[in-house]
Structures are given as C-alpha cells and as structure tokens.
Motif scaffolding. Structure first.
Motif, PDB file in Angstrom:
ATOM      1  N   LYS A 351      29.866   9.373  72.362  1.00 36.72           N
ATOM      2  CA  LYS A 351      31.231   9.111  72.855  1.00 36.72           C
ATOM      3  C   LYS A 351      32.007  10.416  72.770  1.00 36.72           C
ATOM      4  N   GLY A 352      32.910  10.629  73.688  1.00 41.62           N
ATOM      5  CA  GLY A 352      33.724  11.842  73.610  1.00 41.62           C
ATOM      6  C   GLY A 352      35.066  11.591  74.235  1.00 41.62           C
ATOM      7  N   HIS A 353      36.059  12.329  73.789  1.00 41.15           N
ATOM      8  CA  HIS A 353      37.342  12.234  74.480  1.00 41.15           C
ATOM      9  C   HIS A 353      38.121  13.528  74.268  1.00 41.15           C
ATOM     10  N   VAL A 354      39.058  13.786  75.196  1.00 37.37           N
ATOM     11  CA  VAL A 354      39.959  14.927  75.039  1.00 37.37           C
ATOM     12  C   VAL A 354      41.365  14.346  74.986  1.00 37.37           C
ATOM     13  N   ASN A 355      42.095  14.707  73.950  1.00 36.48           N
ATOM     14  CA  ASN A 355      43.457  14.205  73.807  1.00 36.48           C
ATOM     15  C   ASN A 355      44.413  15.191  74.505  1.00 36.48           C
ATOM     16  N   MET A 356      44.777  14.837  75.732  1.00 34.75           N
ATOM     17  CA  MET A 356      45.639  15.739  76.518  1.00 34.75           C
ATOM     18  C   MET A 356      47.024  15.885  75.874  1.00 34.75           C
ATOM     19  N   ASP A 357      47.403  14.907  75.031  1.00 42.81           N
ATOM     20  CA  ASP A 357      48.729  14.976  74.401  1.00 42.81           C
ATOM     21  C   ASP A 357      48.804  16.058  73.329  1.00 42.81           C
ATOM     22  N   THR A 358      47.639  16.551  72.898  1.00 45.30           N
ATOM     23  CA  THR A 358      47.684  17.576  71.848  1.00 45.30           C
ATOM     24  C   THR A 358      47.070  18.894  72.315  1.00 45.30           C
ATOM     25  N   VAL A 359      47.061  19.114  73.627  1.00 51.40           N
ATOM     26  CA  VAL A 359      46.610  20.424  74.130  1.00 51.40           C
ATOM     27  C   VAL A 359      47.781  21.403  73.973  1.00 51.40           C
ATOM     28  N   PRO A 360      47.592  22.468  73.193  1.00 50.08           N
ATOM     29  CA  PRO A 360      48.715  23.406  73.009  1.00 50.08           C
ATOM     30  C   PRO A 360      48.859  24.380  74.178  1.00 50.08           C
ATOM     31  N   TRP A 361      50.080  24.828  74.388  1.00 53.69           N
ATOM     32  CA  TRP A 361      50.401  25.860  75.370  1.00 53.69           C
ATOM     33  C   TRP A 361      50.860  27.112  74.625  1.00 53.69           C
ATOM     34  N   VAL A 362      50.431  28.262  75.066  1.00 48.19           N
ATOM     35  CA  VAL A 362      50.902  29.503  74.447  1.00 48.19           C
ATOM     36  C   VAL A 362      51.232  30.516  75.544  1.00 48.19           C
ATOM     37  N   ILE A 363      52.354  31.181  75.402  1.00 44.70           N
ATOM     38  CA  ILE A 363      52.659  32.309  76.290  1.00 44.70           C
ATOM     39  C   ILE A 363      52.729  33.538  75.386  1.00 44.70           C
ATOM     40  N   TYR A 364      51.868  34.529  75.705  1.00 42.05           N
ATOM     41  CA  TYR A 364      51.674  35.649  74.767  1.00 42.05           C
ATOM     42  C   TYR A 364      52.631  36.810  75.029  1.00 42.05           C
ATOM     43  N   THR A 365      53.886  36.459  75.262  1.00 42.45           N
ATOM     44  CA  THR A 365      54.909  37.491  75.391  1.00 42.45           C
ATOM     45  C   THR A 365      55.317  37.909  73.976  1.00 42.45           C
ATOM     46  N   HIS A 366      56.308  38.757  73.859  1.00 48.60           N
ATOM     47  CA  HIS A 366      56.863  39.003  72.537  1.00 48.60           C
ATOM     48  C   HIS A 366      58.360  38.718  72.580  1.00 48.60           C
ATOM     49  N   PRO A 367      58.891  37.756  71.860  1.00 44.45           N
ATOM     50  CA  PRO A 367      58.183  36.860  70.970  1.00 44.45           C
ATOM     51  C   PRO A 367      57.219  35.936  71.712  1.00 44.45           C
ATOM     52  N   GLU A 368      56.204  35.462  70.991  1.00 41.67           N
ATOM     53  CA  GLU A 368      55.299  34.492  71.605  1.00 41.67           C
ATOM     54  C   GLU A 368      55.991  33.135  71.697  1.00 41.67           C
ATOM     55  N   ILE A 369      55.506  32.339  72.646  1.00 39.52           N
ATOM     56  CA  ILE A 369      56.051  30.989  72.824  1.00 39.52           C
ATOM     57  C   ILE A 369      54.877  30.024  72.709  1.00 39.52           C
ATOM     58  N   ALA A 370      55.014  28.989  71.909  1.00 42.32           N
ATOM     59  CA  ALA A 370      53.909  28.030  71.799  1.00 42.32           C
ATOM     60  C   ALA A 370      54.478  26.638  71.593  1.00 42.32           C
ATOM     61  N   TRP A 371      53.809  25.674  72.192  1.00 39.88           N
ATOM     62  CA  TRP A 371      54.273  24.298  71.967  1.00 39.88           C
ATOM     63  C   TRP A 371      53.135  23.303  72.119  1.00 39.88           C
ATOM     64  N   VAL A 372      53.374  22.139  71.527  1.00 40.37           N
ATOM     65  CA  VAL A 372      52.456  21.013  71.697  1.00 40.37           C
ATOM     66  C   VAL A 372      53.306  19.751  71.713  1.00 40.37           C
ATOM     67  N   GLY A 373      52.886  18.803  72.543  1.00 37.03           N
ATOM     68  CA  GLY A 373      53.601  17.528  72.604  1.00 37.03           C
ATOM     69  C   GLY A 373      54.813  17.589  73.513  1.00 37.03           C
ATOM     70  N   LYS A 374      55.741  16.658  73.250  1.00 36.84           N
ATOM     71  CA  LYS A 374      56.874  16.487  74.182  1.00 36.84           C
ATOM     72  C   LYS A 374      58.018  17.436  73.874  1.00 36.84           C
ATOM     73  N   THR A 375      58.725  17.793  74.936  1.00 38.35           N
ATOM     74  CA  THR A 375      59.944  18.583  74.777  1.00 38.35           C
ATOM     75  C   THR A 375      61.109  17.625  74.510  1.00 38.35           C
ATOM     76  N   GLU A 376      62.226  18.200  74.061  1.00 37.79           N
ATOM     77  CA  GLU A 376      63.392  17.361  73.790  1.00 37.79           C
ATOM     78  C   GLU A 376      63.857  16.680  75.080  1.00 37.79           C
ATOM     79  N   GLN A 377      63.819  17.431  76.201  1.00 41.28           N
ATOM     80  CA  GLN A 377      64.295  16.821  77.457  1.00 41.28           C
ATOM     81  C   GLN A 377      63.386  15.672  77.904  1.00 41.28           C
TER      82      GLN A 377
END
Ligand code: FAD
Ligand code: NAI
Length: 478
Positions: A351-377
C-alpha cells in the motif's frame, strides 16, 4: 529476436522516474529506466536526473550559494569587523563549479542504477501497443516489453508566443543558469519561483534586474503576511524592480553589435518599454507528453496536457502509472519522488500514499520562504476557525548572532482541536526549519505538541517553538 522483457519500465530518469526505478528494483522487480538525450553531455553521453539535477533544483542552488557568498563578502563582513575590499567574482569559475556539481550528481544516479540493478535504456521511449498483457515500448527502434510502465517524462519551460528562446540572449531556466557574463540589465518575465531565485542570483552579482509579472498580487500562493514581508525585502532592501499587473505586448531582439532586448508592455493605462541585455522567460512549465504514443494506446491526457491519474498515480489504462511533473499537482522534485516510491510499492503489491496536504514549498531566495499546509487566507475562505502564533527572528538569539534577523515563523492551528493547519516561514534556513512542521502535520500534531518539545538553544528552530507557544498566547521570549 525476442524483445527484452521487464516487470517495470520507467520512462524518464528525473526525480520521479529514477526514484520509482530504484524502489521497484529494491522490491525485487526486474526494472529498466528509459532516458532520452535531452541532457546528454557534449560527448553525447546520457545524463540522468532530469530537470532537477541538470537544469533545475541543483544548479540553481549552486549559483544561489555562490552569489550569496559574493554579496556577503561585499556587504556582510563589515559588521563583524572584517574588511573585504576588492572582492571579485569570476563568472566562468562560478558556472564551472555548478557544472561540476551537476556532473557529480548525474553520474551518481548511474552508480545508483548499477548498485540497485536498474537497466538503463538510452533513447526516446514511446508506447507502441500491448501484446500478451504486456505493454510494448519503443526505445530508439528497439522494442521492450513490460508488465508495468511508469511514465515520468517531466516538464519543460513554457515559452510565450512571439518570444523565441535562444538560451543565449532570451533564456528559459536552461540558459539562465549558464550566462557567460553578468548582464548589466536583466529583464525577467514572471515573478514566480524561477524569476525570484534566478533574478536574485544575477542581482547579487550586480545586474539591474526588472521582473515583469502579469498577476496583480505578488506571490499569490504564499501566505499574505509572508508575501508582504518578501515584497518589502526584495524591492526596498534588495533593489529588485518588480512590476505587477503588466501585459507584455511585444519583445524584439537586436543581435547586431551589443545584443539587446526591447520589451513593450502595459502597466495599467500606461505603455512602457524595458530595454535589457538579456531576458529570462519564467512563466511556468508544461508537461512532456508529446511523442509518447499516448494517442496510439488511448492514454488519457487532460486539456492542460497532464496525464490523468487517480490518487495512487494510476492512469486510465491497466498497469500504466504516471508520476512527477507530468501529472497534476505541485511541480516539485520531492513530490515526484514521493509518488515514485508510492507507485513502485503499489506495483509490488504494497500500500502507498502521498499526502499532498503536507508537501512543503520552498523558495530559495534570501530570506528563504517555506511553507506547508494552508495559508491564513485559505482558512478564512474555507470558514475554518483558527488561532495564529507569529514570532519574528529579531527575537531569536541565534538569528541575532548570525546577523540575520529578517522574517518570522507563523503557525496556524485549529481553534477547537489545536491541530496544526499551516506553518509559514520567511527567514534564514526556512528550507530546513520547515521539516519540523511537515513532520508535525504528517502526524496530526497540535501546536501544544510543538510547544512541549525541547528545542536546542540557541537555534533558529526555537522560533518554531515560540510560534507554537504564541498560538496559545504564552510565548516566553517575545
Ligand atoms: P523531470 O525532472 O523533468 O525529468 C523527466 C525526464 O524524462 C527528463 O530527463 C527527460 O529527458 C526524460 N524524458 C522525457 N520524455 C522522454 C521520453 N519520451 N523518453 C525518454 N525520456 C524522456 N523542485 C524542487 O522541489 N525544489 C527546487 O529547488 C526546484 N528548483 C527548480 C529550479 C528550476 C530552475 C527548475 C526549472 C525546476 C525546479 N524544481 C524544483 C522543479 C523540479 O526540477 C521538477 O519538479 C522535477 O525535476 C520533476 O521531476 P520529474 O521526474 O517529474 O521530471
Ligand atoms: P511559476 O508558476 O512559479 O511562476 C510563473 C509566473 O509567471 C507566475 O507568477 C505567472 O503569473 C507569471 N506569468 C505567466 N505568464 C505571464 C506573462 N505572459 N507575463 C508576465 N508574467 C506571466 O513558474 P516558474 O517560475 O517558471 O517555475 C516553474 C515551476 O518550477 C514552479 O512552479 C515550481 O513548480 C518549479 N520550481 C520550483 C522551485 C523551488 O521549489 N524552489 C524553484 C524553481 C522552480
């Protein structure tokens, strides 16, 4: 002569494909991986690793690091009492270092294939039919048969009509990673992830960078507070000229004499012109399904060109699977790799699954930006009641010691259950810090769980701890 036969044939050796192949072989399935000449070296030798290793994640991060060091040496040393006059950058050496890293990693995948007994088939893979319950795939004229086929053909840069990309003056990601000199004036179309990362590289090295973005909002996918902070830092402190809500009308290239590019565009009611020496077009990516023989076998492709799959990455045809950028979802290497593992394990009967709700995003600028899950909006739009805790890095001792206090950690948790719904970071090392939030969310942790975990002192991770405490309005250091 009988065709070669395998349990699994993977088409494409990017992160989705090479991981699927390695995992399938680990599970005892006879496995081959087909890779075309897309990223062949100058001698024509196939290079594995796809977009990510050859012209994506890895080379961009190598250049980001070089440019960060250059900037730090020029402007960051003085506060430590270190003088650094006469700092210079040799672009050829910087690009060669990046190329060496790419070579090391792409040849590393070949070694991993050998170690795991994955057969590499060089050439373009294409479906030609089905015989005796096996799919037949043509690889440059040779036919191979497989019980299961995993399509992992990835994506390519989207180009704009009327703007021909030569990857010397007008570039997509491939050319923008290999400039031979620092353009005095760099234009970028698209203020997405590539525009911001590569725009930052060349800005730090000395280019005047203007980024033209069609959308009226900056970083619309990120949490609005993060996007606001990033906007301020990138435009006011770092001097990136980002113009939102533009409409590109015409791009012309002058190759005589010193090459230049002229972009005519509209900003509101105003017609404007941007002159630059080089242009990066980074307006998203499109899935690679052309020439795959999809229509020959009836493989379902969506209107936007993605292979249609279910939550386990099964296509509409028996035993044909698809992973990575060629299927819907975020176009991220780690998402493709997770799908590759899942598919191999499903093929092996697990059995296998991928939890799309916990895939992190990262933008490697400086400062770096990273998030997981829902935004406030998103939470507001969905009517979910939440509590928020936000801690600035300016209140973190390690950040102060490092001389890098930009940004914050923000945690959003369900008002009733306290379950973490989203974590948003802008600041140094955000790419590493987000892993704690991903693990927490994967295990349905609450903000209180993070608040009760001992975090080493002094570390940036204490900002995550404090944000969790702040959800319950009891931060200790802010
Ligand atoms: P790909 O990596 O595109 O690989 C597909 C492979 O299939 C290629 O090697 C191609 O040659 C081969 N192929 C295609 N058709 C055929 C065929 N018919 N026969 C044989 N072979 C075929 N993601 C992140 O997570 N983090 C980052 O930091 C990051 N940075 C990026 C920076 C840039 C500049 C770019 C462009 C992308 C970046 N990405 C990043 C995205 C990441 O590169 C992709 O999400 C990832 O490579 C997708 O993996 P994939 O295996 O689906 O496809
Ligand atoms: P993107 O989707 O991140 O950004 C493209 C931007 O171009 C958008 O903001 C869009 O509104 C804008 N745009 C589209 N058409 C336009 C037009 N005609 N004029 C002006 N602006 C226009 O795509 P990008 O930056 O090309 O990157 C492609 C993908 O590669 C990303 O979505 C991401 O999946 C992946 N990537 C991931 C990275 C990471 O994880 N750090 C780094 C780089 C790329």
């Amino acid at each position: 002569m009988a065709n070669k036969q395998f349990d699994v044939v993977v088409i494409g050796a990017g992160p989705g494909g090479y991981i699927a192949a390695i995992r399938a072989a680990q599970l005892g399935l006879s496995t081959a991986c087909v890779e075309s000449e897309s990223y062949a070296d100058p001698k024509g030798e196939i290079r594995l690793g796809g977009t990510c290793l050859n012209v994506g994640c890895i080379p961009s991060k190598a250049l980001l690091r070089s440019s960060e060091l250059y900037q730090e040496a020029q402007h960051g040393f003085q506060m430590h009492g270190i003088s650094s006059e006469g700092v210079k950058i040799d672009v050829a050496t910087m690009v060669k270092r990046k190329d060496n890293i790419v070579t090391q990693l792409t040849s590393g995948i070949k070694s991993l294939f050998k170690k795991n007994k994955v057969t590499l088939l060089s050439g373009h893979g294409k479906f030609i039919g089905r015989e005796n319950e096996r799919w037949v795939v043509d690889v440059n004229g040779e036919q191979v048969e497989a019980t299961h086929v995993v399509v992992a053909t990835g994506s390519k840069a989207r180009h704009l009509p009327g703007i021909p990309v030569d990857n010397v003056i007008v570039c997509d990601n491939a050319g923008a990673l290999s400039f031979d000199s620092i353009p005095k004036r760099l234009g970028v179309i698209g203020a997405g992830v590539i525009g911001l990362e590569l725009g930052s590289v060349w800005k730090r090295l000395g280019s005047e960078v203007t980024i033209l973005e069609a959308l009226p909002d900056f970083l619309a996918a990120a949490d609005a507070a993060v996007a606001k902070d990033a906007w301020k830092t990138f435009t006011q402190k770092q001097g990136l000229n980002i113009q939102l809500g533009v409409k590109i009308n015409n791009v012309s290239v002058e190759l005589n004499g010193t090459p230049s590019v002229t972009i005519d565009y509209e900003l509101g009611e105003e017609s404007r012109t941007l002159e630059c020496d080089r242009l990066i077009v980074s307006v998203g990516r499109v899935p690679n399904t052309a020439g795959l023989g999809a229509e020959t076998i009836g493989l379902e492709i969506s209107e936007r060109g993605f292979i249609v799959v279910d939550h386990n990455c099964r296509s509409n045809l028996p035993n044909i699977w698809a992973v990575g950028d060629v299927v819907p979802g975020p176009m991220l290497a780690h998402k493709g790799m997770e799908e590759g593992v899942m598919v191999a394990e499903c093929i092996a009967g697990q059995k296998g699954h991928v939890n799309m709700d916990t895939v992190p995003w990262v933008i490697y600028t400086h400062p770096e930006i990273a998030w997981v899950g829902k935004t406030e909006q998103q939470l507001k739009n969905e009517g979910i009641e939440y509590r928020s805790g936000q801690i600035p890095f300016a209140a973190n001792g390690r950040a102060l010691g490092q001389g890098d206090t930009t940004g914050f950690v923000k945690m959003l948790a369900d008002s009733k259950t306290d379950r973490i719904l989203g974590v948003h970071i802008i600041g140094a090392n955000a790419s590493e810090l987000i892993a704690e939030a991903v693990a927490a969310m994967e295990f349905n942790a609450s903000a209180e769980d993070i608040a009760r975990i001992c975090h080493a002192h002094p570390t940036l991770s204490e900002a995550m701890h404090e944000a969790a405490l702040a959800v319950d309005k009891r931060p200790l250091h802010f």
